[in-house]
Design a protein around this motif. Sequence first.
Motif, PDB file in Angstrom:
ATOM      1  N   ASP A 422     -26.310  -9.632 -10.323  1.00  0.00           N
ATOM      2  CA  ASP A 422     -26.109 -10.808 -11.177  1.00  0.00           C
ATOM      3  C   ASP A 422     -27.016 -11.956 -10.738  1.00  0.00           C
ATOM      4  O   ASP A 422     -26.587 -13.103 -10.634  1.00  0.00           O
ATOM      5  CB  ASP A 422     -24.635 -11.230 -11.142  1.00  0.00           C
ATOM      6  CG  ASP A 422     -24.280 -12.220 -12.258  1.00  0.00           C
ATOM      7  OD1 ASP A 422     -25.039 -12.286 -13.244  1.00  0.00           O
ATOM      8  OD2 ASP A 422     -23.262 -12.909 -12.117  1.00  0.00           O
ATOM      9  N   GLU A 423     -28.273 -11.586 -10.434  1.00  0.00           N
ATOM     10  CA  GLU A 423     -29.297 -12.542  -9.993  1.00  0.00           C
ATOM     11  C   GLU A 423     -28.898 -13.280  -8.713  1.00  0.00           C
ATOM     12  O   GLU A 423     -29.391 -14.374  -8.424  1.00  0.00           O
ATOM     13  CB  GLU A 423     -29.624 -13.545 -11.105  1.00  0.00           C
ATOM     14  CG  GLU A 423     -30.180 -12.877 -12.362  1.00  0.00           C
ATOM     15  CD  GLU A 423     -30.532 -13.874 -13.455  1.00  0.00           C
ATOM     16  OE1 GLU A 423     -30.013 -15.013 -13.416  1.00  0.00           O
ATOM     17  OE2 GLU A 423     -31.336 -13.525 -14.318  1.00  0.00           O
ATOM     18  N   LYS A 425     -25.923 -14.539  -7.911  1.00  0.00           N
ATOM     19  CA  LYS A 425     -25.060 -15.705  -8.171  1.00  0.00           C
ATOM     20  C   LYS A 425     -24.036 -15.924  -7.067  1.00  0.00           C
ATOM     21  O   LYS A 425     -23.845 -17.043  -6.572  1.00  0.00           O
ATOM     22  CB  LYS A 425     -24.361 -15.530  -9.516  1.00  0.00           C
ATOM     23  CG  LYS A 425     -23.484 -16.705  -9.916  1.00  0.00           C
ATOM     24  CD  LYS A 425     -22.851 -16.471 -11.284  1.00  0.00           C
ATOM     25  CE  LYS A 425     -21.967 -17.650 -11.681  1.00  0.00           C
ATOM     26  NZ  LYS A 425     -21.325 -17.436 -13.011  1.00  0.00           N
ATOM     27  N   HIS A 426     -23.327 -14.853  -6.673  1.00  0.00           N
ATOM     28  CA  HIS A 426     -22.351 -14.951  -5.587  1.00  0.00           C
ATOM     29  C   HIS A 426     -22.634 -13.962  -4.456  1.00  0.00           C
ATOM     30  O   HIS A 426     -22.437 -14.293  -3.285  1.00  0.00           O
ATOM     31  CB  HIS A 426     -20.934 -14.695  -6.119  1.00  0.00           C
ATOM     32  CG  HIS A 426     -20.377 -15.800  -6.949  1.00  0.00           C
ATOM     33  ND1 HIS A 426     -20.009 -17.009  -6.426  1.00  0.00           N
ATOM     34  CD2 HIS A 426     -20.143 -15.866  -8.297  1.00  0.00           C
ATOM     35  CE1 HIS A 426     -19.548 -17.790  -7.394  1.00  0.00           C
ATOM     36  NE2 HIS A 426     -19.630 -17.132  -8.532  1.00  0.00           N
ATOM     37  N   ARG A 428     -25.027 -11.339  -2.270  1.00  0.00           N
ATOM     38  CA  ARG A 428     -26.409 -11.041  -1.893  1.00  0.00           C
ATOM     39  C   ARG A 428     -26.439 -10.016  -0.761  1.00  0.00           C
ATOM     40  O   ARG A 428     -25.534  -9.955   0.062  1.00  0.00           O
ATOM     41  CB  ARG A 428     -27.151 -12.323  -1.482  1.00  0.00           C
ATOM     42  CG  ARG A 428     -27.206 -13.330  -2.636  1.00  0.00           C
ATOM     43  CD  ARG A 428     -28.161 -14.469  -2.430  1.00  0.00           C
ATOM     44  NE  ARG A 428     -28.202 -15.305  -3.640  1.00  0.00           N
ATOM     45  CZ  ARG A 428     -29.015 -16.325  -3.835  1.00  0.00           C
ATOM     46  NH1 ARG A 428     -29.886 -16.661  -2.885  1.00  0.00           N
ATOM     47  NH2 ARG A 428     -28.976 -17.014  -4.961  1.00  0.00           N
ATOM     48  N   GLY A 440     -32.599 -17.765  -7.931  1.00  0.00           N
ATOM     49  CA  GLY A 440     -31.468 -18.436  -8.558  1.00  0.00           C
ATOM     50  C   GLY A 440     -30.591 -19.180  -7.567  1.00  0.00           C
ATOM     51  O   GLY A 440     -30.669 -18.977  -6.353  1.00  0.00           O
ATOM     52  N   GLU A 441     -29.725 -20.048  -8.092  1.00  0.00           N
ATOM     53  CA  GLU A 441     -28.798 -20.807  -7.248  1.00  0.00           C
ATOM     54  C   GLU A 441     -27.735 -19.871  -6.685  1.00  0.00           C
ATOM     55  O   GLU A 441     -27.217 -19.002  -7.377  1.00  0.00           O
ATOM     56  CB  GLU A 441     -28.134 -21.907  -8.068  1.00  0.00           C
ATOM     57  CG  GLU A 441     -27.160 -22.761  -7.264  1.00  0.00           C
ATOM     58  CD  GLU A 441     -26.459 -23.810  -8.107  1.00  0.00           C
ATOM     59  OE1 GLU A 441     -25.570 -24.511  -7.570  1.00  0.00           O
ATOM     60  OE2 GLU A 441     -26.783 -23.919  -9.311  1.00  0.00           O
ATOM     61  N   TRP A 442     -27.404 -20.083  -5.428  1.00  0.00           N
ATOM     62  CA  TRP A 442     -26.365 -19.285  -4.778  1.00  0.00           C
ATOM     63  C   TRP A 442     -25.083 -20.112  -4.762  1.00  0.00           C
ATOM     64  O   TRP A 442     -24.946 -21.068  -4.011  1.00  0.00           O
ATOM     65  CB  TRP A 442     -26.791 -18.931  -3.351  1.00  0.00           C
ATOM     66  CG  TRP A 442     -25.963 -17.836  -2.738  1.00  0.00           C
ATOM     67  CD1 TRP A 442     -25.008 -17.078  -3.334  1.00  0.00           C
ATOM     68  CD2 TRP A 442     -26.054 -17.370  -1.383  1.00  0.00           C
ATOM     69  NE1 TRP A 442     -24.481 -16.163  -2.463  1.00  0.00           N
ATOM     70  CE2 TRP A 442     -25.100 -16.316  -1.255  1.00  0.00           C
ATOM     71  CE3 TRP A 442     -26.818 -17.729  -0.283  1.00  0.00           C
ATOM     72  CZ2 TRP A 442     -24.918 -15.643  -0.051  1.00  0.00           C
ATOM     73  CZ3 TRP A 442     -26.636 -17.042   0.907  1.00  0.00           C
ATOM     74  CH2 TRP A 442     -25.699 -16.016   1.030  1.00  0.00           C
ATOM     75  N   GLU A 443     -24.164 -19.707  -5.605  1.00  0.00           N
ATOM     76  CA  GLU A 443     -22.937 -20.476  -5.776  1.00  0.00           C
ATOM     77  C   GLU A 443     -21.873 -20.047  -4.767  1.00  0.00           C
ATOM     78  O   GLU A 443     -21.878 -18.937  -4.264  1.00  0.00           O
ATOM     79  CB  GLU A 443     -22.403 -20.297  -7.212  1.00  0.00           C
ATOM     80  CG  GLU A 443     -23.364 -20.767  -8.297  1.00  0.00           C
ATOM     81  CD  GLU A 443     -22.791 -20.583  -9.692  1.00  0.00           C
ATOM     82  OE1 GLU A 443     -21.574 -20.293  -9.812  1.00  0.00           O
ATOM     83  OE2 GLU A 443     -23.559 -20.723 -10.669  1.00  0.00           O
ATOM     84  N   ARG A 446     -19.632 -17.306  -1.307  1.00  0.00           N
ATOM     85  CA  ARG A 446     -20.805 -16.481  -1.039  1.00  0.00           C
ATOM     86  C   ARG A 446     -20.420 -15.221  -0.270  1.00  0.00           C
ATOM     87  O   ARG A 446     -19.725 -15.293   0.740  1.00  0.00           O
ATOM     88  CB  ARG A 446     -21.839 -17.284  -0.250  1.00  0.00           C
ATOM     89  CG  ARG A 446     -22.379 -18.488  -1.035  1.00  0.00           C
ATOM     90  CD  ARG A 446     -23.351 -19.304  -0.202  1.00  0.00           C
ATOM     91  NE  ARG A 446     -23.966 -20.368  -0.979  1.00  0.00           N
ATOM     92  CZ  ARG A 446     -24.886 -21.206  -0.523  1.00  0.00           C
ATOM     93  NH1 ARG A 446     -25.284 -21.090   0.752  1.00  0.00           N
ATOM     94  NH2 ARG A 446     -25.398 -22.139  -1.297  1.00  0.00           N
TER      95      ARG A 446
END
Length: 556
Positions: A422-423, A425-426, A428, A440-443, A446
């Motif tokens: 999901d790019e 997002k949460h 990695r 992308g932003e890491w929201e 994590r």
Amino acid sequence: MHRFLNYLRGFHPAGLAVALLFYTWSLTPSLLPRVWYMQALATGVSIAIGYGLGVAGARIVRWAGVSRQPSRKQQRIGWWVLAAATAILVPLFAALGAHWQHISRGLVGVESDSRMIYTVVLLLAVLVALLLIQAGRGLAALSNRPTRAGRRYVPQPVARLGGLALVLVVGWLLIDGVGIRAMLAVAERAAFSADQETREGVAQPTEPERSGSPASLQAWDSLGRDGRTFVASGPRAEQITGVTGRPAIEPIRVFAGVTSADTLPEIADGVVAELERTGAFDRSVLFVTTTTGRGWINSAAADSLEYITAGDSAIAGMQYSHLQSPLAFIADRQTPLEAGRVLLEKVYAVWSELPEAERPKLVVMGESLGSYGAQGATASEQDMVSRLDGALLIGTPEFAQPWNRITAERDPGSLQRLPVVDEGKHTRFAAEAGDLKLPGEWEQPRIVYWQHGSDPITWWSFDLLLREPDWLAEPLGEDINPAMRWLPFVTFWQVTADMAFSAGVPAGHGHAYGSEAVGILVGILDPPDWDEESTRRVETLLRDPATTLEPLGEFR
């Protein structure tokens, strides 16, 4: 001598030809450098499998009706060709195998073996192969009686296959039901005895913030060997301040051993009681750790957390077995999952009742079998995101869920060894801290799956027998010999052998996860006022605890 020659004549030329091919394949490189005796084992098993496949192929051809018998001259030529190929390929690939292993050792920073040891490897591999081939012949002989009985009702080929299958099934049931149980019983007794010991240099803590201390509800002797090591080690407040320059408080480490109660829920209750006693729910970060079988927790990750938070943290874990991870998994696959689920649910029940603004960050951690167990407490990535403030899952085995499902459903074009989900997002994936940086932003929250491309614990699977995995078809990691290729049957046994050496390589390779934990946890927690210099200092100390760092003044 005559008997020995007759024994050699009993080998099928087709089997020997395929065995020679599998011998050459077995010496090709895999994920990690192999110690010589594991190389001998992998080569011996590969030779035996090759021989069996060659013989089976020849018999299938014969059963199919192709029964042309070669002339004596053709047989002699065939044997001479096979002998010549053996004389050339055996020493050639012994030398190539030594060369490939030298390269692999250099890539992970391990001292090379003497290349002369491959003579011993060959001799031992032949012995292993002969023992396995004889075992196969014994199974075939045992299957003759049911085969003769079956011929009355079905064709000869079907009767023979049925007889062999019957012997294999009965043999496996005996091994699984009697042999493995007996082995586990012996292992359990030995592990229980070892668990009563305390590692050299480990002393009972005096700080009330630690289980096993005089103030603790958990007796020091009940914690198990790895539990005692965990609560006794790690940085204290003064050391944290000396390394980071930040005012620190005493970190909390709580633990309950498998002998502290009769059931997993009761052991988990003991952990929660320790958390409440030490004031852990008032700290800024609470780590709930699923351990490996006998209670081991990654010390680099635990220490890193305490340095990053200046001691304003609590780590909770519990033991659920006396056995090491491989045997604990063989003995009972459900207990690690149950241990992870029960502990998180017990902690979550207390944590969720706190006012939201006063709760510590709730983070789950586990390595290897601990990662498998930690994920047993969550149904999916979405479940982790909705319930937790973060997760660090290290060296996850291939069979663990939701790791397997998340990896399979990764974003198109991303690598299996470092998936993008999901790019980013949460969730990695990272082999090192730099891999966490995605466009992308890491929201928050994590989640990080920390895994090395050369870790056989993560990549071992029965699928390796007959199917090339994506991670081998993709560009390999920098610490993997570029000559590695997928080979049917052989790669499976190579990676199996790699597992025995997986934690014996320097940190950053294989199943050895060390000082990179600092950068990984900084990514998960995103602490304020933390800089690259602090990361460097802590990493230096974790790599070599004897390092003397320049003293820091007050926090900058």
